[in-house]
Write an enzyme that holds these catalytic residues in place. Structure first.
Site, PDB file in Angstrom:
ATOM      1  N   ASP A  69     -31.592  35.867 -32.113  1.00 39.82           N
ATOM      2  CA  ASP A  69     -30.713  36.464 -33.116  1.00 39.82           C
ATOM      3  C   ASP A  69     -29.280  36.690 -32.643  1.00 39.82           C
ATOM      4  OD1 ASP A  69     -30.949  38.493 -31.289  1.00 39.82           O
ATOM      5  OD2 ASP A  69     -32.346  39.677 -32.489  1.00 39.82           O
ATOM      6  N   GLU A  93     -38.690  32.581 -32.826  1.00 37.59           N
ATOM      7  CA  GLU A  93     -38.602  34.027 -33.092  1.00 37.59           C
ATOM      8  C   GLU A  93     -37.982  34.259 -34.467  1.00 37.59           C
ATOM      9  OE1 GLU A  93     -37.891  37.014 -29.666  1.00 37.59           O
ATOM     10  OE2 GLU A  93     -36.251  37.411 -31.051  1.00 37.59           O
ATOM     11  N   GLU A 108     -27.184  41.268 -35.167  1.00 31.32           N
ATOM     12  CA  GLU A 108     -28.379  40.431 -35.026  1.00 31.32           C
ATOM     13  C   GLU A 108     -29.166  40.239 -36.318  1.00 31.32           C
ATOM     14  OE1 GLU A 108     -27.528  42.931 -33.021  1.00 31.32           O
ATOM     15  OE2 GLU A 108     -27.274  42.074 -31.027  1.00 31.32           O
ATOM     16  N   HIS A 133     -27.783  48.692 -24.675  1.00 37.63           N
ATOM     17  CA  HIS A 133     -26.605  47.818 -24.795  1.00 37.63           C
ATOM     18  C   HIS A 133     -26.211  47.500 -26.232  1.00 37.63           C
ATOM     19  CE1 HIS A 133     -28.553  44.129 -26.245  1.00 37.63           C
ATOM     20  NE2 HIS A 133     -29.582  44.501 -25.540  1.00 37.63           N
ATOM     21  N   ARG A 188     -24.657  47.076 -29.773  1.00 35.34           N
ATOM     22  CA  ARG A 188     -23.306  47.383 -30.254  1.00 35.34           C
ATOM     23  C   ARG A 188     -23.268  48.625 -31.128  1.00 35.34           C
ATOM     24  NH1 ARG A 188     -19.506  42.490 -30.151  1.00 35.34           N
ATOM     25  NH2 ARG A 188     -20.642  41.334 -28.577  1.00 35.34           N
ATOM     26  N   HIS A 235     -26.188  47.015 -18.273  1.00 39.48           N
ATOM     27  CA  HIS A 235     -25.655  45.793 -18.874  1.00 39.48           C
ATOM     28  C   HIS A 235     -24.195  45.621 -18.433  1.00 39.48           C
ATOM     29  CE1 HIS A 235     -24.320  43.085 -22.103  1.00 39.48           C
ATOM     30  NE2 HIS A 235     -25.599  42.890 -22.416  1.00 39.48           N
TER      31      HIS A 235
HETATM   32  C1  UD1 Z   1     -25.463  39.784 -26.651  1.00 46.10           C
HETATM   33  C2  UD1 Z   1     -26.011  39.544 -28.051  1.00 46.10           C
HETATM   34  C3  UD1 Z   1     -27.155  40.506 -28.327  1.00 46.10           C
HETATM   35  C4  UD1 Z   1     -28.195  40.474 -27.223  1.00 46.10           C
HETATM   36  C5  UD1 Z   1     -27.526  40.686 -25.880  1.00 46.10           C
HETATM   37  C6  UD1 Z   1     -28.518  40.531 -24.755  1.00 46.10           C
HETATM   38  C7  UD1 Z   1     -24.419  38.830 -29.769  1.00 46.10           C
HETATM   39  C8  UD1 Z   1     -23.365  39.243 -30.717  1.00 46.10           C
HETATM   40  N1  UD1 Z   1     -24.959  39.790 -29.033  1.00 46.10           N
HETATM   41  O1  UD1 Z   1     -24.900  41.093 -26.658  1.00 46.10           O
HETATM   42  O2  UD1 Z   1     -27.761  40.139 -29.549  1.00 46.10           O
HETATM   43  O3  UD1 Z   1     -29.112  41.512 -27.455  1.00 46.10           O
HETATM   44  O4  UD1 Z   1     -26.501  39.705 -25.707  1.00 46.10           O
HETATM   45  O5  UD1 Z   1     -28.043  41.082 -23.566  1.00 46.10           O
HETATM   46  O6  UD1 Z   1     -24.750  37.673 -29.697  1.00 46.10           O
HETATM   47  N2  UD1 Z   1     -20.709  40.483 -19.924  1.00 46.10           N
HETATM   48  C9  UD1 Z   1     -20.381  40.020 -18.650  1.00 46.10           C
HETATM   49  N3  UD1 Z   1     -21.167  39.049 -18.073  1.00 46.10           N
HETATM   50  C10 UD1 Z   1     -22.261  38.525 -18.687  1.00 46.10           C
HETATM   51  C11 UD1 Z   1     -22.587  38.996 -19.967  1.00 46.10           C
HETATM   52  C12 UD1 Z   1     -21.800  39.968 -20.583  1.00 46.10           C
HETATM   53  O7  UD1 Z   1     -19.423  40.478 -18.056  1.00 46.10           O
HETATM   54  O8  UD1 Z   1     -22.941  37.678 -18.100  1.00 46.10           O
HETATM   55  C13 UD1 Z   1     -19.857  41.532 -20.564  1.00 46.10           C
HETATM   56  C14 UD1 Z   1     -18.531  40.961 -21.085  1.00 46.10           C
HETATM   57  O9  UD1 Z   1     -17.520  41.900 -20.918  1.00 46.10           O
HETATM   58  C15 UD1 Z   1     -18.823  40.728 -22.556  1.00 46.10           C
HETATM   59  C16 UD1 Z   1     -19.721  41.915 -22.865  1.00 46.10           C
HETATM   60  O10 UD1 Z   1     -20.528  42.060 -21.696  1.00 46.10           O
HETATM   61  O11 UD1 Z   1     -17.641  40.717 -23.330  1.00 46.10           O
HETATM   62  C17 UD1 Z   1     -20.575  41.733 -24.071  1.00 46.10           C
HETATM   63  O12 UD1 Z   1     -21.233  40.471 -24.053  1.00 46.10           O
HETATM   64  P1  UD1 Z   1     -21.612  39.741 -25.474  1.00 46.10           P
HETATM   65  O13 UD1 Z   1     -22.346  38.485 -25.207  1.00 46.10           O
HETATM   66  O14 UD1 Z   1     -20.408  39.651 -26.316  1.00 46.10           O
HETATM   67  O15 UD1 Z   1     -22.547  40.787 -26.182  1.00 46.10           O
HETATM   68  P2  UD1 Z   1     -23.808  41.564 -25.631  1.00 46.10           P
HETATM   69  O16 UD1 Z   1     -23.598  42.997 -25.908  1.00 46.10           O
HETATM   70  O17 UD1 Z   1     -24.135  41.096 -24.253  1.00 46.10           O
HETATM   71  N1  UDP Z   2     -33.805  41.944 -18.377  1.00 45.52           N
HETATM   72  C1  UDP Z   2     -33.487  41.464 -17.105  1.00 45.52           C
HETATM   73  N2  UDP Z   2     -32.721  42.261 -16.276  1.00 45.52           N
HETATM   74  C2  UDP Z   2     -32.249  43.477 -16.660  1.00 45.52           C
HETATM   75  C3  UDP Z   2     -32.555  43.942 -17.973  1.00 45.52           C
HETATM   76  C4  UDP Z   2     -33.325  43.140 -18.803  1.00 45.52           C
HETATM   77  O1  UDP Z   2     -33.902  40.381 -16.710  1.00 45.52           O
HETATM   78  O2  UDP Z   2     -31.581  44.147 -15.862  1.00 45.52           O
HETATM   79  C5  UDP Z   2     -34.619  41.093 -19.274  1.00 45.52           C
HETATM   80  C6  UDP Z   2     -35.797  41.757 -19.934  1.00 45.52           C
HETATM   81  O3  UDP Z   2     -36.971  41.615 -19.165  1.00 45.52           O
HETATM   82  C7  UDP Z   2     -35.905  41.055 -21.272  1.00 45.52           C
HETATM   83  C8  UDP Z   2     -34.487  40.629 -21.573  1.00 45.52           C
HETATM   84  O4  UDP Z   2     -33.771  40.695 -20.345  1.00 45.52           O
HETATM   85  O5  UDP Z   2     -36.690  39.879 -21.182  1.00 45.52           O
HETATM   86  C9  UDP Z   2     -33.889  41.563 -22.585  1.00 45.52           C
HETATM   87  O6  UDP Z   2     -32.538  41.372 -22.642  1.00 45.52           O
HETATM   88  P1  UDP Z   2     -31.563  42.368 -23.370  1.00 45.52           P
HETATM   89  O7  UDP Z   2     -32.144  43.737 -23.398  1.00 45.52           O
HETATM   90  O8  UDP Z   2     -30.238  42.180 -22.730  1.00 45.52           O
HETATM   91  O9  UDP Z   2     -31.444  41.737 -24.820  1.00 45.52           O
HETATM   92  P2  UDP Z   2     -32.303  41.906 -26.166  1.00 45.52           P
HETATM   93  O10 UDP Z   2     -33.720  41.598 -25.869  1.00 45.52           O
HETATM   94  O11 UDP Z   2     -32.068  43.297 -26.660  1.00 45.52           O
HETATM   95  O12 UDP Z   2     -31.670  40.907 -27.078  1.00 45.52           O
END
Ligand code: UD1
Ligand code: UDP
Length: 374
Positions: free
Chosen positions: A97, A119, A133, A210, A212, A243
């Site tokens: 999502d 999914e 999402e 994490h 939003r 995160h």
């Molecule tokens: C994204 C997804 C969310 C999912 C989550 C899993 C969208 C809009 N959101 O949210 O559905 O649950 O991933 O974790 O698609 N960042 C880093 N390094 C990384 C990843 C993230 O520095 O490897 C930081 C960056 O500052 C980035 C911020 O995290 O701008 C947010 O990342 P982003 O992918 O925009 O949204 P998530 O909150 O991670």
């Molecule tokens: N996860 C991980 N390391 C972490 C936190 C989560 O590998 O420090 C894994 C967790 O086991 C799960 C997935 O990441 O499989 C969940 O990711 P996240 O919570 O970022 O996203 P969401 O599932 O809410 O989209």
């Protein structure tokens, strides 16, 4: 002639849940799979690629710190158009999502390539929670030719929205396939802190947050309640792999400052993370994936959100939706930490999300239906 599949993913959870499907496809000679990562996440995705030994054919590398939803969508769409034109897949698979998922489905649709949505059919009923999402899932559903629904509830959601039954397949969730790969009884952590914690003596809470829609006041409430519960219960330690989102980090560092029983650590790789989950007492989270993993490990989960699209864990009794108010979160944690009977009621290993064979089912369906371009 081989079936040309293209798998597209970009974030940590998509990688974890797509990896088992990729691994099954690697063993199937009738399928030629091209892997394209958007890299919406960078470090958090790379750890998954390393663990599952996945070497993408294309890496769009779109990640930018502080990226907006519009930026992610635009960069992914642009990059994917080029790759899809080059690869000419018969079917493009997306999982979940995120904004990468929606962009992947839309890019495929623009090239008239069939979409398989892994999914599919999860619904919270509120377009703004989880945000974005819920909308990403619904928009992807409209563009999909194959809806791989993890559960009957997910299938029912799709039927209610008018999707034809022959396009919906109940497969289980591939998160369970991945979990079976990662969790081991004799696992040893690399991080000294995790080896030092006595998981039998202490009641350890695993915290992740994490979403939003929680950033801001809800997250302050959640973290304050967790901080204060450690003041009441001396045998409680908290591990919080934070995160990488700086907005989450700022709140966490501020609220937990000076509390040495809340261990703020970097995101863990998937293997140590799931093995940590297998050892803790209680999980407090707004994550989607954790709501699926914890029940199968028999860990009670307090879901710190107002709505969930994953009611199965709640119906099974392992998860409880507690919202984001300070009092409710504090009281629910307090109850589980003080009342063994209440704790035992929730600490049952149940598996509403599948039997670990979802990936095989998905690949079988792709093989059986064959896929031709529209
Ligand atoms: C994204 C997804 C969310 C999912 C989550 C899993 C969208 C809009 N959101 O949210 O559905 O649950 O991933 O974790 O698609 N960042 C880093 N390094 C990384 C990843 C993230 O520095 O490897 C930081 C960056 O500052 C980035 C911020 O995290 O701008 C947010 O990342 P982003 O992918 O925009 O949204 P998530 O909150 O991670
Ligand atoms: N996860 C991980 N390391 C972490 C936190 C989560 O590998 O420090 C894994 C967790 O086991 C799960 C997935 O990441 O499989 C969940 O990711 P996240 O919570 O970022 O996203 P969401 O599932 O809410 O989209």
């Amino acid at each position: 002639m081989k079936i040309k599949v293209m798998t597209v993913f970009g974030t940590r959870p998509e990688g974890i849940k797509m990896a088992p499907i990729i691994k099954v496809m690697e063993r199937v000679p009738e399928i030629e799979n091209t892997i394209c990562v958007t890299a919406q996440h960078r470090e958090m995705l790379d750890q998954v690629l390393n663990l599952f030994d996945i070497d993408p054919d294309y890496d769009l590398n779109i990640f930018k710190p502080g990226q907006t939803l519009t930026e992610i969508t635009m960069r992914a769409l642009e990059g994917l158009e080029e790759v899809i034109k080059k690869v000419q897949p018969d079917i493009l698979l997306v999982q979940g999502d995120t904004t990468t998922v929606f962009s992947g489905a839309l890019a495929a649709f623009y090239q008239k390539v069939k979409v398989g949505h892994v999914e599919a059919g999860l619904r919270s009923g509120n377009l703004y929670s989880p945000y974005p999402e819920e909308a990403n899932r619904m928009l992807t559903g409209i563009l999909a030719d194959f809806h791989f629904a993890p559960t009957q509830t997910n299938k029912d959601n799709l039927l209610r929205e008018g999707y034809p039954e022959e396009k919906i397949f109940i497969t289980g969730n591939t998160v369970i396939d991945a979990l079976k790969y990662a969790v081991k009884d004799d696992y040893e952590f690399d991080l000294p802190l995790l080896n030092q914690i006595d998981f039998k003596e202490k009641k350890v809470i695993l915290l992740t947050s994490h979403r939003r829609e929680n950033i801001g006041k809800p997250m302050e409430n959640i973290f304050s309640a967790v901080r204060d519960i450690t003041l009441k219960h001396e045998n409680v330690d908290v591990v919080f792999p934070i995160h990488l989102n700086p907005r989450v980090r700022e709140i966490a560092y501020r609220v937990f400052e000076g509390n040495n029983r809340v261990h703020l650590i970097e995101p863990l790789d998937y293997e140590p993370f799931t093995n940590l989950m297998a050892r803790v007492h209680l999980v407090v989270t707004d994550s989607g994936g954790l709501q699926e993993e914890a029940p199968s490990l028999g860990k009670p989960v307090l879901v710190i959100r107002e709505e969930t699209e994953r009611p199965e864990g709640i119906e099974a009794g392992t998860a409880k939706l507690v919202g984001t108010s300070y009092d409710k979160i504090y009281d629910e944690m307090d109850l589980l930490l003080s009342n063994q009977e209440e704790y035992n009621k929730m600490a049952n290993a149940v598996n509403p999300y599948g039997d670990g064979k979802a990936s095989e089912r998905i690949v079988d369906i792709i093989l059986k239906h064959g896929v031709n371009r529209k």
